[in-house]
Enzyme design. Structure first.
Site, mmCIF file in Angstrom:
data_model
loop_
_atom_site.group_PDB
_atom_site.id
_atom_site.type_symbol
_atom_site.label_atom_id
_atom_site.label_comp_id
_atom_site.label_asym_id
_atom_site.label_seq_id
_atom_site.Cartn_x
_atom_site.Cartn_y
_atom_site.Cartn_z
ATOM 1 C CB CYS A 290 42.939 31.524 27.689
ATOM 2 S SG CYS A 290 44.312 31.316 28.843
ATOM 3 N NE ARG B 196 37.725 34.414 27.467
ATOM 4 C CZ ARG B 196 36.983 34.257 28.564
ATOM 5 N NH1 ARG B 196 36.003 35.105 28.814
ATOM 6 N NH2 ARG B 196 37.210 33.274 29.395
ATOM 7 C CD1 TRP C 158 45.667 35.527 32.682
ATOM 8 C CD2 TRP C 158 46.004 37.397 31.516
ATOM 9 N NE1 TRP C 158 45.968 36.522 33.570
ATOM 10 C CE2 TRP C 158 46.189 37.683 32.891
ATOM 11 C CE3 TRP C 158 46.178 38.430 30.601
ATOM 12 C CZ2 TRP C 158 46.528 38.943 33.352
ATOM 13 C CZ3 TRP C 158 46.512 39.690 31.071
ATOM 14 C CH2 TRP C 158 46.684 39.939 32.423
ATOM 15 C CG ASN D 104 39.610 29.947 29.859
ATOM 16 O OD1 ASN D 104 40.456 30.406 30.607
ATOM 17 N ND2 ASN D 104 38.351 30.354 29.875
ATOM 18 N N GLY D 105 41.595 27.744 31.730
ATOM 19 C CA GLY D 105 41.338 27.235 33.071
ATOM 20 C C GLY D 105 42.621 26.865 33.780
ATOM 21 C CD GLU E 67 39.510 49.158 46.309
ATOM 22 O OE1 GLU E 67 39.241 48.907 45.108
ATOM 23 O OE2 GLU E 67 40.542 49.781 46.645
ATOM 24 C CE LYS F 176 37.905 50.404 42.245
ATOM 25 N NZ LYS F 176 39.028 50.322 43.047
ATOM 26 C CD GLU G 59 40.150 53.826 41.232
ATOM 27 O OE1 GLU G 59 41.271 53.518 40.806
ATOM 28 O OE2 GLU G 59 39.308 52.966 41.567
ATOM 29 C CG HIS H 115 39.533 61.152 67.851
ATOM 30 N ND1 HIS H 115 40.002 61.522 69.087
ATOM 31 C CD2 HIS H 115 39.012 59.905 68.010
ATOM 32 C CE1 HIS H 115 39.817 60.541 69.948
ATOM 33 N NE2 HIS H 115 39.207 59.544 69.328
ATOM 34 C CE LYS I 13 43.374 47.091 35.280
ATOM 35 N NZ LYS I 13 42.261 47.165 36.226
#
Length: 602
Positions: free
Chosen positions: A2, A27, A74, A100-101, A477, A481, A484, A500, A597
């Protein structure tokens, strides 16, 4: 994650706070709130929506007073609504604060406070802090002492901005495992989660460290240790960032900033699930028919989850693209099924469709999600949050590693519940997982060597990423990345598959990135690497064994830890390599072409 902003001085506090909230909105953006004080009275306005929406709807710029704090949220505890928005206050209405936390032990503290007669309005963990200070104030009579005693009872992470009507000349700010920085002005003082919130007014800053708090008046500031109340000497630093640079904390792109945030958000993911993971594991322990559905990066997390559940809990889940799930498994889902849905946004259309099908068929649905109150959380029977905070860059980085952390915790706790692994081993894994954020912090020091490596490789047109077993999803992954954001063709595959067919594509100078920690298949990986090397590949090996250095062109030394824990730290160098290759090729890694996104259409 946050955003917090605080001000005390001669200006109208609401105007400074609203400007700061706009710069902190990245945030958190599900709700907004401000508290100011004048003549011993607190004025609080808060509500759901963006900063602009709430400012217009509630007229936040018309609040009196020259001191106050604000918050852009958030959500982590309690869905986004007007009541759960910050600030939160105590029973007397004299204490208001923003947070925040994540407070791990808020449920126990809340129960104790209710038994003592406190009345709660919200579902947040934050409100507990205000009531706890109020309770301590009854016996101490000194606000600062009450504050210290109350906060020492908290477990978890917290950055706080606090207003108390009984002390009209000051504000309090506290940091523990969540960021907070003071802004030192001339006849005015600021505090915020990030420098850009107040950079318009001052570039003189003091960074708080964990378990420190600041007492701030318009003309003075002092920092003290939370445990003892002793003063701490702090250096005033000068920031030479532009506002645009400051919004990214000095990083050139949000993606790089978010890669570097991973140690902190991993700690938040671990703290935030320490208690709830046990209850979830017990509720799903008896399901033998398990499906994991996801898309994109979350799908790679799902594949890692499959290996974790197999190795530790002796479960054999089926992992499927959410887009294909309802077409292939509709007749196989029933009330004896568990469907685990992984989605960063909680709004991915294909994943939501898979969840809805599972619910119609009577299955139990567990969501692993980053966004509180998202549609996935409303569909699911059970939810685990990743606590990664908003991710601005389109390419997922911190949300992926926090998904892995949650899946690792779930697999460990399931194994404990089912008795499928030795308790000593599970405790070793838990201790190792708690070390992972620190290990990732060390890996981030490889950013510059990886940039130099990217310089050598920037003109290559094809990359191969190879791994085996639990490290195969890391290869997938890593390749994603690269595709992308650099627009280089990359393929992730099982190292055992090389001979193979794919080996035909390996020729002189083709980069082959090998994920090779010590583990079950390490010797086999060495053989696969040598196969690629013999065909002229430029081998980039990630691992901790000296034997890798002998067979690779570039050796990226990684921490030596249990193979089960390697997916989290081993993806970080691959994120950095993709980032540097994208920048060197002139691309904006925050906004890759043709991508969004959250994919909210099928």
């Amino acid at each position: 994650m946050c955003g917090i902003i605080g001000y005390i001085g001669e200006r109208r506090a609401c105007e400074v706070i609203v400007k700061g909230l706009k710069r902190l909105e990245y945030r958190g953006y599900d709700s907004v709130g401000v508290v100011t004080e004048e003549n011993g009275k607190l004025y609080i306005k808060k509500g759901v929506g963006s900063v602009d929406e709430v400012v217009e709807r509630l007229n936040l710029l018309d609040m009196p007073g020259n001191r106050g704090v604000g918050h852009t949220r958030w959500a982590t505890h309690g869905v986004p609504n007007d009541i759960n928005a910050h600030p939160q206050k105590d029973c007397t209405g004299k204490i208001a604060l923003v947070h925040n936390g994540i407070i791990e032990n808020f449920a126990e503290l809340k129960k104790e406070l209710v038994e003592k007669g406190h009345t709660f309005e919200s579902d947040t963990d934050t409100e507990v802090i205000a009531h706890l200070i109020e309770e301590e104030l009854k016996s101490s009579g000194n606000f600062e002492e009450a504050l210290r005693k109350a906060l020492l009872k908290l477990k978890g992470s917290f950055a706080l901005g606090i207003v108390y009507t009984g002390e009209p000349d000051r504000l309090y700010f506290v940091r523990n495992e969540s960021p907070l920085v003071l802004g030192i002005g001339d006849g005015e003082m600021f505090a915020a989660s990030d420098v850009p919130a107040f950079l318009e007014y001052t570039n003189k800053v003091v960074f708080l460290d964990d378990m420190e708090y600041a007492v701030v008046t318009k003309d003075s500031w002092v920092v003290k240790r939370l445990e003892t109340g002793e003063e701490v000497e702090k250096e005033v630093k000068t920031i030479d960032w532009t506002l645009e640079m400051a919004e990214k904390a000095g990083f050139p792109h949000f993606m790089l900033k978010e890669i570097f945030e991973q140690p902190r958000v991993l700690r938040d993911a671990i703290h935030g699930n320490a208690k709830v993971i046990r209850d979830v594991a017990r509720e799903i322990a008896n399901y033998s028919k398990i499906f994991i559905v996801a898309m994109g990066t979350s799908y790679h997390a799902a594949l890692t989850g499959k290996y974790l559940l197999q190795r530790l809990a002796k479960k054999v889940p089926i992992v499927e693209d959410a887009s294909e799930f309802r077409y292939e498994f509709e007749d196989l889902i029933d009330e004896n099924s568990l469907v685990i849905a992984i989605t960063q946004s909680g709004e991915t259309a294909d994943t939501l469709a898979a969840m809805k099908l599972a619910k119609r068929k009577g299955a139990k649905v567990l969501a692993i999600v980053n966004v509180v109150g998202s549609m996935a959380t409303r569909i699911a029977d059970l939810t685990l949050y990743t606590h990664a905070g908003p991710e601005i860059g389109v390419a997922a980085t911190k949300t992926y590693t926090t998904q892995l952390a949650v899946l690792t915790m779930l697999a460990i706790e399931l194994a404990r519940t089912l008795g499928t692994a030795e308790e000593e081993h599970l405790k070793e894994l838990e201790e190792g997982l708690r070390r992972v954020p620190d290990l990732v912090e060390g890996i981030l020091n490889l950013s510059e060597p990886l940039r130099e490596l990217a310089e050598e490789l920037k003109d290559k047109q094809n990359f191969f990423y190879i791994g085996r077993g639990i490290d195969l999803p890391t290869a997938l992954e890593g390749a994603l990345k690269l595709k992308e954001i650099s627009y280089i063709h990359a393929e992730g595959l099982s190292a055992g598959e090389l001979k193979h067919g794919p080996l035909a594509l390996i020729e002189d100078g083709v980069p082959v990135v090998a994920i090779a920690p010590n583990g079950r298949t390490f010797d086999k990986m060495l053989g696969n690497i040598e196969e690629a090397k013999a065909r002229g590949a430029h081998v980039i090996a990630l691992g901790s064994s000296e034997r890798l250095e002998e067979v690779s062109d570039t050796f990226i030394r990684m921490p030596d830890l249990d193979e089960i824990l390697t997916p989290i730290p081993y993806i970080v160098p691959l994120q950095l390599l993709a980032y540097h290759l994208a920048v060197l090729r002139g691309n904006d890694p925050d906004k890759p072409r043709n991508l969004a996104k959250s994919v909210t259409v099928e």
